[in-house]
Design a protein around this motif. Structure first.
Motif, PDB file in Angstrom:
ATOM      1  N   LYS A 216       0.952  -1.905   0.034  1.00  0.00           N
ATOM      2  CA  LYS A 216      -0.058   0.372  -0.239  1.00  0.00           C
ATOM      3  C   LYS A 216       0.696   1.284   0.189  1.00  0.00           C
ATOM      4  O   LYS A 216       2.083   1.082   0.275  1.00  0.00           O
ATOM      5  CB  LYS A 216      -0.736   0.145   1.067  1.00  0.00           C
ATOM      6  N   ARG A 217       0.516   2.176  -0.055  1.00  0.00           N
ATOM      7  CA  ARG A 217       1.198   3.638  -0.551  1.00  0.00           C
ATOM      8  C   ARG A 217       0.434   4.582   0.457  1.00  0.00           C
ATOM      9  O   ARG A 217      -1.125   4.508   0.925  1.00  0.00           O
ATOM     10  CB  ARG A 217       0.490   4.632  -1.960  1.00  0.00           C
ATOM     11  N   THR A 218       0.854   5.490   0.999  1.00  0.00           N
ATOM     12  CA  THR A 218       0.062   6.798   1.620  1.00  0.00           C
ATOM     13  C   THR A 218       0.487   7.939   0.963  1.00  0.00           C
ATOM     14  O   THR A 218       1.483   7.811   0.016  1.00  0.00           O
ATOM     15  CB  THR A 218       0.174   7.175   2.881  1.00  0.00           C
ATOM     16  N   TYR A 219      -0.591   9.161   0.914  1.00  0.00           N
ATOM     17  CA  TYR A 219      -0.091  10.151  -0.246  1.00  0.00           C
ATOM     18  C   TYR A 219       0.616  11.132   1.108  1.00  0.00           C
ATOM     19  O   TYR A 219       0.884  12.189   0.665  1.00  0.00           O
ATOM     20  CB  TYR A 219      -1.752  10.874  -0.389  1.00  0.00           C
ATOM     21  N   HIS A 220       0.875  11.251   1.825  1.00  0.00           N
ATOM     22  CA  HIS A 220       1.506  12.083   3.835  1.00  0.00           C
ATOM     23  C   HIS A 220       2.136  10.702   4.196  1.00  0.00           C
ATOM     24  O   HIS A 220       1.795   9.799   4.775  1.00  0.00           O
ATOM     25  CB  HIS A 220       0.456  12.285   4.367  1.00  0.00           C
TER      26      HIS A 220
ATOM     27  N   ALA B 249       2.620  10.134   8.630  1.00  0.00           N
ATOM     28  CA  ALA B 249       0.764  10.232   8.431  1.00  0.00           C
ATOM     29  C   ALA B 249       0.766   8.965   8.405  1.00  0.00           C
ATOM     30  O   ALA B 249      -0.062   8.626   9.636  1.00  0.00           O
ATOM     31  CB  ALA B 249      -0.282  11.130   7.834  1.00  0.00           C
ATOM     32  N   GLY B 250       1.382   8.010   7.496  1.00  0.00           N
ATOM     33  CA  GLY B 250       0.861   7.058   7.003  1.00  0.00           C
ATOM     34  C   GLY B 250       1.727   6.435   7.512  1.00  0.00           C
ATOM     35  O   GLY B 250       1.691   5.416   8.281  1.00  0.00           O
TER      36      GLY B 250
ATOM     37  N   ARG C 256       0.656   5.760  11.247  1.00  0.00           N
ATOM     38  CA  ARG C 256      -0.708   4.716  10.942  1.00  0.00           C
ATOM     39  C   ARG C 256      -0.192   3.533  11.379  1.00  0.00           C
ATOM     40  O   ARG C 256      -0.638   2.478  11.930  1.00  0.00           O
ATOM     41  CB  ARG C 256      -1.515   4.654   9.113  1.00  0.00           C
TER      42      ARG C 256
ATOM     43  N   MET D 133       4.770  -0.485   3.406  1.00  0.00           N
ATOM     44  CA  MET D 133       4.058   0.283   2.821  1.00  0.00           C
ATOM     45  C   MET D 133       5.461   1.315   1.827  1.00  0.00           C
ATOM     46  O   MET D 133       6.699   1.236   1.787  1.00  0.00           O
ATOM     47  CB  MET D 133       3.673   1.771   3.365  1.00  0.00           C
ATOM     48  N   LYS D 134       4.789   2.059   0.601  1.00  0.00           N
ATOM     49  CA  LYS D 134       5.637   2.156  -0.499  1.00  0.00           C
ATOM     50  C   LYS D 134       5.652   3.867  -0.597  1.00  0.00           C
ATOM     51  O   LYS D 134       4.220   4.278  -0.342  1.00  0.00           O
ATOM     52  CB  LYS D 134       6.023   1.406  -1.358  1.00  0.00           C
TER      53      LYS D 134
ATOM     54  N   MET E 219      -1.740  13.966  -8.119  1.00  0.00           N
ATOM     55  CA  MET E 219      -1.975  13.766  -6.377  1.00  0.00           C
ATOM     56  C   MET E 219      -0.299  13.380  -5.837  1.00  0.00           C
ATOM     57  O   MET E 219       0.392  14.592  -4.890  1.00  0.00           O
ATOM     58  CB  MET E 219      -2.514  13.025  -6.617  1.00  0.00           C
ATOM     59  N   ARG E 220       0.301  12.947  -5.879  1.00  0.00           N
ATOM     60  CA  ARG E 220       0.982  12.506  -5.428  1.00  0.00           C
ATOM     61  C   ARG E 220       2.485  13.701  -5.436  1.00  0.00           C
ATOM     62  O   ARG E 220       3.075  13.770  -3.991  1.00  0.00           O
ATOM     63  CB  ARG E 220       2.169  11.098  -6.047  1.00  0.00           C
TER      64      ARG E 220
ATOM     65  N   TYR F 218       1.135  16.531  -3.452  1.00  0.00           N
ATOM     66  CA  TYR F 218       1.692  16.055  -1.726  1.00  0.00           C
ATOM     67  C   TYR F 218       2.994  15.840  -1.333  1.00  0.00           C
ATOM     68  O   TYR F 218       3.276  16.264  -0.327  1.00  0.00           O
ATOM     69  CB  TYR F 218       0.329  14.848  -1.442  1.00  0.00           C
TER      70      TYR F 218
ATOM     71  N   GLN G 120       4.305  19.064  -1.028  1.00  0.00           N
ATOM     72  CA  GLN G 120       3.749  19.979   0.099  1.00  0.00           C
ATOM     73  C   GLN G 120       4.861  19.412   0.858  1.00  0.00           C
ATOM     74  O   GLN G 120       5.616  20.816   1.912  1.00  0.00           O
ATOM     75  CB  GLN G 120       2.299  20.563   0.546  1.00  0.00           C
TER      76      GLN G 120
ATOM     77  N   GLY H 165      -2.767  10.712   5.736  1.00  0.00           N
ATOM     78  CA  GLY H 165      -2.086   9.664   5.169  1.00  0.00           C
ATOM     79  C   GLY H 165      -3.251   8.274   5.291  1.00  0.00           C
ATOM     80  O   GLY H 165      -1.998   7.003   6.123  1.00  0.00           O
TER      81      GLY H 165
ATOM     82  N   HIS I 224      -3.359   3.195   1.308  1.00  0.00           N
ATOM     83  CA  HIS I 224      -4.377   2.434  -0.203  1.00  0.00           C
ATOM     84  C   HIS I 224      -3.737   1.396  -1.400  1.00  0.00           C
ATOM     85  O   HIS I 224      -3.066   2.201  -0.803  1.00  0.00           O
ATOM     86  CB  HIS I 224      -5.069   4.428  -0.622  1.00  0.00           C
TER      87      HIS I 224
END
Lengths: 361, 361
Positions: free
Chosen positions: A53-57, A60-61, A64, A223-224, A255-256, A259, A262, B356, B359
């Motif tokens: 799975k991935r995260t955009y942040h 925060a990822g 989690r 995660m990646k 989108m990635r 993010y 930022q 985060g 996904h």
């Protein structure tokens, strides 16, 4: 031969009968079922490689997934996923989708001459190696890869016979013990070391690297996270064949990029320009447009292997062979084949656009 | 009440029963069927406004559609499409989808005090006016519009009772004769005058205008072409609510930007930067993200009209009323309502991204 109820497809590779899991069921997609010698029922399964799975942040990822536990970072390579295993005295290699691949299997044989794969599988006959293939290959167009001609394998997981991964440190020790090629270890971190991880990712980004895979020490949580330089390059390259890709391909990437820029404090002007430029340069506009294609080079031992690979490829996409010649590569004479994947749908769409065909939204 | 076989939906507006064509069949989508006084069967139809096709390459598209014939250029306005007609002594207004709209119908009454709509419909009772509504309205967020508060109507076609358009010059004469507001005429061109048309479009683009509609003199052939400044602004604004839009929304726009920049010789660096910046600024990244919404202001004669409009809007999307007050607008006291369209899907998706949540692609 297709057993639709189980999502299982029966295949054959050089006299070896196997089945592959076409979709997730009790086994994940891509699982290879190998049969007993009487071929009555599956004797052994090479489990499909799980999605990461991935995260955009990133921060925060991480919180989690890992809470405050430490995790390992490894470099994520941009090639194709391969599982190498030994069965009935043969060294075999399966793609992500669960095909035993003639190209990859042949190269596994070459890697076995370069590294002690035989020693590893002699001592761990039921284990298998999951890794990324870089260099000249038929699946993944390579960018800025500084490797000798031909295919190269980098292990990122060692699987036990039951399909679970070895803990990261055990894996690292084993790979070192047998001298097997591995993805780069980038260190151990935890959620409090956000700034160090950011620095690592900024560095990977500035060198055009793809990103990282983060793993709990037992490799059960993963995660990646990829860099904007890689995503932007993907957008540019992807647009050429964009109507043959999922629309989500572009959306998730732009989108990635936003993010990442930022969160990691990159320069917004610089990345606006780079992102916009990917669209500007990636979309074909030339009046002399010839259609959508991607060129690949592969090195093979014989025309037979090329025929086997070709028949696998053309079940998925139109292929045009451009050039074949014999070359000295990695200490042996090999057949060099340049071929193109032809993306008919994208080619037609761009032709119509360039020719000003009227269309309705 | 829904007649699914014909794609017809039966509706009522202030005691007037009508049906609207929900999808193309023998009548195009958006056609309004009005009934005879005994309400037995449709007595008259206000034909749905036809789609106008686009091209990615202006010059090639013009040659395809108009050959060497001359064509008229009119400014394309960025509002919402409306048909105004007179029926059973009432002035009515239907949206693109074929709804008789309480907001638009009320404003048609105001326009009738500002312009001689009554004279026009007295002399041409079966004709109807197709135009764009700019200014404060509930459907289309306005950008850089320099108009007095409230809604403004600009006619671009006059329809005969059979649903066909008047020739462009006849339309222009009629609108002048009755002093009705019209979209801007930008001249007559042909395929050989490519450079003049390019200059016109570069000028519209530099002033942030939406683009042009090109029409054969008899208005039977039409095409539209929009500017990159408008498309880029659409991308930025659209991203905020992007998961509630068709994915094609973004793709068609960034493709158009690239083709326009190439064909009209705009500066690639400048437009790369602007396009990239639209993504950078359009995608919400703030930790204090509050959800996806668009704010609108409308002016109405009464709370009753707001209730009618609101019940129409909430059949499509979640609405939150932000503020109501009475204001003096266009020579009368009107209820000013600020409200927000709430885009639940986009709001949830961006929340998850910002937080985060892991996904899978």
């Amino acid at each position: 031969m297709l057993d639709q109820d189980q999502g299982i497809e029966h295949n054959e590779y050089n006299g070896l009968v196997y089945s592959r899991q076409r979709k997730d069921s009790s086994f994940p997609r891509g699982t290879v079922h190998l049969y007993n010698e009487d071929q009555s029922r599956p004797g052994r399964s090479i489990t499909g490689f799980p999605h990461i799975k991935r995260t955009y942040h990133l921060h925060a990822g991480i919180k989690r997934l890992f809470k405050n536990d430490s995790f390992k970072a490894e470099e994520k390579l941009d090639g194709y996923n391969l599982r190498v295993f030994s069965h009935a005295g043969r060294l075999l290699a399966a793609t992500r989708g669960g095909f035993i691949c003639p190209f990859s299997t042949e190269w596994a044989g070459i890697w076995a001459e370069e590294y002690d794969l035989d020693g590893f599988f002699r001592d761990y006959p039921g284990h298998y190696l999951c890794g990324e293939v870089l260099g000249d290959n038929p699946y993944n167009r390579q960018r800025g890869v500084d490797l000798s001609p031909g295919a190269h394998f980098f292990v990122f997981e060692v699987c036990k016979p039951d399909g679970t991964f070895l803990p990261v440190s055990t894996k690292e020790e084993l790979l070192r013990e047998y001298g097997l090629p591995a993805v780069k270890e980038l260190g151990t971190f935890n959620a409090l070391q956000g700034e160090e991880l950011y620095a690592l990712l900024r560095d990977l980004n500035s060198r055009g690297k793809e990103g990282v895979v983060l793993k709990s020490p037992d490799s059960s949580r993963r995660m990646k996270f990829v860099t904007p330089e890689c995503d932007i390059q993907d957008i540019k390259d992807g647009l050429e064949v964009g109507f043959d890709l999922d629309m989500g391909f572009f959306q998730s990437r732009y989108m990635r990029v936003v993010y990442f820029v930022q969160e990691l404090g990159l320069d917004k002007d610089e990345y606006s320009r780079k992102l916009g430029r990917a669209f500007m340069d990636g979309i074909p506009v030339s009046e002399n447009y010839q259609g959508a294609r991607e060129e690949y080079t592969v090195y093979l031992s014989s025309r037979n292997t090329w025929q086997s690979l070709l028949s696998m490829l053309i079940s998925q996409i139109k292929i045009r062979t451009l050039e074949t010649s014999w070359q000295h590569v990695r200490g042996r004479e090999m057949l060099k084949v340049r071929f193109a994947r032809i993306y008919t749908r994208s080619g037609k769409r761009y032709q119509r656009m360039i020719k000003g065909v009227l269309h309705q939204d």
